[in-house]
Design a protein around this motif. Structure first.
Motif, short mmCIF file in Angstrom:
data_model
loop_
_atom_site.label_atom_id
_atom_site.label_comp_id
_atom_site.label_asym_id
_atom_site.label_seq_id
_atom_site.Cartn_x
_atom_site.Cartn_y
_atom_site.Cartn_z
N PRO A 48 0.80 -1.23 0.00
CA PRO A 48 0.00 0.00 0.00
C PRO A 48 0.84 1.28 0.00
N VAL A 49 2.09 1.19 0.41
CA VAL A 49 2.95 2.37 0.49
C VAL A 49 3.84 2.50 -0.75
N ARG A 50 4.37 1.39 -1.22
CA ARG A 50 5.26 1.44 -2.37
C ARG A 50 5.24 0.11 -3.11
N TYR A 71 6.02 5.22 -5.19
CA TYR A 71 5.34 5.45 -3.92
C TYR A 71 3.91 5.92 -4.13
N SER A 72 3.05 5.58 -3.18
CA SER A 72 1.66 6.03 -3.24
C SER A 72 1.47 7.40 -2.62
N CYS A 73 2.45 7.86 -1.82
CA CYS A 73 2.25 9.09 -1.04
C CYS A 73 3.21 10.21 -1.42
N LYS A 74 4.12 9.99 -2.36
CA LYS A 74 5.01 11.08 -2.77
C LYS A 74 5.38 10.91 -4.24
#
Length: 321
Positions: A48-50, A71-74
């Motif tokens: 879920p993060v990368r 990445y999912s967040c950056k």
């Protein structure tokens, strides 16, 4: 750019006519070979993060294993690279032909940024075919740009829309074993919309000073040693150094600089009660006093910061903190 491939791993024949380890001939670009992919891309991690995609490449006696981290967040793509290098008189670069049109490229240096032409119109431009830089190089239009970040490589080549980072070089004189063996490093691709390079500076700092996690059981409360000491409230400066004073273990030295070439008022807040603060030179000798104010429950100092200016402060905190 349309129709082009990114992250091309290129090996150049590198045989200077003199000063083998110190010079690169401008004609090296005429003799280029690409590493061939021998396996992959294969999905190693899908979380879920990368997610991590791995490929392996080869050229003559050398091999490269590379993990591409998404990445999912950056909005940054990391290229975590391991090289088993066994070439002579060879220069290894990675190439990114980006969809950017600009006559100038920017390169980070110590406490600042320099710019160089992306054209070869003059003899000066032609001579600057390789540029030294630190944590990033950038090519930007008015409202969009692409930066290449790195954690330990300092040679760049940006002409037209082609951005290249020098990764390894193996001259044979005076050291016939230069760069031979195993290497681990990371470089990153960072598209951005901020033409001031503020986002790039932060991303480059995060790559070079990653957050560290200590293993073990989770705790409800953070240990007493955690926490911040100083924070730039106005976000127009970068704190580069926090250390104990050379002559007093109870005093802290905080050094910051202006990274974008813009002047303005800077405010620095402290997490502890400040007993005294003064400005010093680089030898930590006092050069002037600083007023301490209070804002939102924290002790704050404010001052004007000029483009590229470096400022150093000596801070003594309350003994009960």
């Amino acid at each position: 750019a349309e129709g082009a491939r990114a992250n091309l791993l290129q090996a150049f024949e590198d045989k200077p006519t003199a000063y083998d380890a110190w010079e690169i001939e401008p004609t090296y670009k005429d003799r280029v070979h690409e590493f061939e992919r021998v396996s992959g891309p294969s999905l190693v991690i899908a979380g879920p993060v990368r997610c991590v995609v791995r490929s392996k490449y080869a050229y003559k006696n050398s091999e490269i294993t590379q993990d591409i981290l998404l990445y999912s967040c950056k909005g940054v793509i990391d290229f975590r690279t391991h090289v088993s290098w066994h070439e002579k008189n060879t220069l290894l670069k990675t190439a990114f032909p980006v969809d950017i049109r600009s006559s100038r490229a920017s390169y980070e240096t110590a406490f600042g940024i320099i710019s160089r032409s992306t054209c070869s119109n003059t003899s000066w431009d032609q001579a600057q075919f390789e540029v030294s830089g630190h944590r990033f190089a950038d090519l930007s239009e008015t409202d969009f740009g692409v930066s290449i970040l790195n954690d330990c490589k300092y040679g760049w080549d940006i002409k037209g829309n082609l951005m290249r980072l020098s990764l390894l070089r193996s001259p044979v004189s005076p050291d016939p074993e230069a760069d031979q063996g195993e290497h681990d490093f990371t470089y990153s691709l960072f598209p951005h919309t901020d033409n001031s390079l503020s986002e790039t500076i932060i991303a480059a700092h995060e790559l070079n000073s990653p957050m560290l996690f200590e293993g073990g059981e989770a705790k409800e409360e953070a240990p007493d040693t955690c926490g911040w000491i100083a924070d730039v409230v106005t976000e127009n400066a970068v704190i580069d150094c926090v250390k104990e004073a050379e002559d007093d273990e109870n005093a802290f030295i905080i050094r910051l600089y202006e990274p974008r070439g813009a002047r303005g008022e800077t405010k620095v807040a402290f997490s502890r009660t400040v007993v005294s603060v003064c400005e010093t030179d680089l030898l930590e000798e006092p050069v002037g006093g600083v007023n301490i104010e209070e804002s939102d429950g924290a002790d704050v100092i404010s001052f004007m910061l000029k483009p590229w200016e470096i400022r150093t402060f000596r801070v003594v905190f309350g003994g009960d903190e």
